[in-house]
Motif scaffolding. Sequence first.
Motif, short mmCIF file in Angstrom:
data_model
loop_
_atom_site.label_atom_id
_atom_site.label_comp_id
_atom_site.label_asym_id
_atom_site.label_seq_id
_atom_site.Cartn_x
_atom_site.Cartn_y
_atom_site.Cartn_z
N UNK A 263 0.84 -1.20 0.00
CA UNK A 263 0.00 0.00 0.00
C UNK A 263 0.87 1.24 0.00
N UNK B 106 4.92 7.80 3.95
CA UNK B 106 6.35 7.91 3.72
C UNK B 106 6.76 7.60 2.29
N UNK B 107 6.03 6.71 1.67
CA UNK B 107 6.46 6.35 0.34
C UNK B 107 5.29 6.40 -0.62
N UNK C 254 1.94 4.69 1.38
CA UNK C 254 1.87 5.23 2.72
C UNK C 254 2.34 6.67 2.69
#
Lengths: 323, 326
Positions: free
Chosen positions: B21, B25-26, B23
């Motif tokens: 998934x 952060x990424x 997120x």
Amino acid sequence: MTLLEVKDLSVVYQTRKGFITALNNISFELNRGNTLGLVGESGCGKSTLGMALMRLLPGNASIIKGNLFFENQDLLKLTDDEIRQIRWKKISMIFQAAMNALNPVHRVADQIMEAITTHNSSLLRESAIKQTEKLFDLVNIPKRRMTEYPHQYSGGMKQRAVIAMALACRPSLIIADEPTTALDVILQSQILESIKLFQKKLNLAILFISHDIAVVADICHDICVMYAGELIEYGAKEKVLGAPVHPYTKTLISSYLTLIRDLRPLKPVQDSTTSHISNPDLCCFLNYCPNSEKICRNQKPVWVELAPDHRVFCLLANKIYNG
Amino acid sequence: MKTTTKLIVELDHIRKVYRSKQTFFRSDQKKIIALECLSMKIKRGEILGLVGESGSGKTTIGRLIVKLENPDTGKIYLDDKDISLLKRNSLKNFRSRLQMIFQDPYQSLNPQLSVFDTVVEPLIIHKIGDSTSRQKQVNQSLELVDLKPPADFLDSYPHQLSGGQRQRVAIARAIVLKPEFIVADEPTSMLDATVQLQIFDILLELKNKLNITILFITHSITAARYLCDRIAVIYRGHLMEQGPAQDVMTNPKHPYTKALIDAHPKFGYANKKQYKTLLKTQREPVNGECCPFFIRCEIAKMGVCDIKTPELKKKHNHHSVACFFS
Ligand SMILES: Nc1ncnc2c1ncn2[C@@H]1O[C@H](COP(=O)(O)OP(=O)(O)OP(=O)(O)O)[C@@H](O)[C@H]1O
Ligand SMILES: Nc1ncnc2c1ncn2[C@@H]1O[C@H](COP(=O)(O)OP(=O)(O)OP(=O)(O)O)[C@@H](O)[C@H]1O
Ligand SMILES: [Mg+2]
Ligand SMILES: [Mg+2]
């Protein structure tokens, strides 16, 4: 130098049906930097022993007697606070349920970093990250997968992550409960090699619990063989696995499937007239033993020392040993 | 007994990709290709061993067959019927015919259920028998997996059982419905050699007496040889070698299979022959098409193995390999 000495340890579980003896009079020693293998039947009490050493037995378990000397103090006499100073820092454990030890809602790398930092709060973030990466390297998980969650890992990867976590605080004793069970042979041999390296470097002692005698033969110096909560053969690997004497050890070894053996391996036979449950006053292997004699039905076995580094808990030990 | 060559399950060009998934952060979505263009046939009444390293996609194959997940592309057939088309009633019937023994008995057993409740549950879900007959079937199942006497275990909860005992409860649960097909995902990984043999004999008995087909997932090649009629070796989602168990073991063709045999722990004997097909240090990964084993293969040749993916080709005797140099 002796790091750990287990002396006459007996543990019971209380259940609705009464008490189950999980460990009965277990005694052994483990030196700094050495590996002791603990093998035995499923359900014979190996994990219970590991949990007792961590002082993490479940509520319905009680240690009814014995001592656990670690660095000359009895772990059983320590307060909860004192044991917390030892657990994970000096003694850590790779649980058998390893794959579940990871928290599903946190990234794997974060969990390992947390293990490093909670026990070493002075550590800088940078070096904690470095250490985490090193650990991933050691157990062969690619760095790019560090930030994933446990459910994205395969069974074997989770197991490797847990091994990394146990090594995080650089303990002097690791209890490894079936640490390579979920791994394929190539990875297993790589991990065993890296455990050996790590062990040398840190002078680590390992209590290596496994049902796989070939793995134990590869990594351990000494071997304890257990059956139904009792220790039945104990000694140097070359003796116990090379020239086993106890009929159970012999059965265990001959049932091992090897690459070259085409024949059907030997299997233990149970006399159908006897019950599964053994009489605590007699030998625990009696009902399955192919060698049993009249004397075995009359008295409890005694320890027979065949050599300084080879002891057997069997009344017929000398007879079997001499041919 | 004559083993009919009728197929029970067929996987046809299966591809399965897991996506992580996005997120905070990424933002890049990572793809993990669990299975790539994998075709495999399972014959009725056989035990097919699926071996391969950790993360190679073994469990994924099992989960796809019992329809816990669906492939991204490709089809799976049960008795020539496309299982993606199953609806409601036929799906329920499907579920009673195929059972899976899950890899991790710590996770797969419901901690709230006693051993009896765990094993009886499939009978209740599929409305089979009454309480007396169910009791009997549960006892039979437990006895089959050597949890004897059953009465000693019926009231226990998973946390009161050892790892191996849980594994046996999981097996008892899977066989209580007498399914036609069982996916056994590492069913004996936690058991010692003697109990392991007992379980193998139980599986052999299921095959011989009840003609149950078994997909036996394992990382132990010796276990596969002992138990299985055929062995399929998979590596990073690709089928590398497939053939009669004895052939694959004594005359392995793929360098990866050879590496597996080399790495098998030696116990009480020295391995006469070492194939030495595994590179000590891996090669740099190739961008684009190549043999999946290229980066670890000792015998790989530049200009061949690093530019295309070998197809599974029949050598002889139903023994096929995906390697340019075998
Ligand atoms: N919490 C508990 N309550 C009651 N009995 C328990 C409990 N935990 C374990 N037992 C019983 O104690 C015995 C020893 O269990 P233990 O988990 O130590 O075995 P083990 O040697 O680790 O087995 P395995 O190799 O299968 O993991 C088993 O018979 C088990 O059923
Ligand atoms: N739900 C998921 N989400 C993301 N990735 C997944 C998921 N399930 C599996 N994977 C990935 O797919 C690949 C194949 O996993 P699978 O569980 O099939 O391997 P396996 O062969 O059973 O391995 P093991 O022997 O370690 O159990 C692995 O790289 C794994 O990390
Ligand atoms: Mg255990
Ligand atoms: Mg798996």
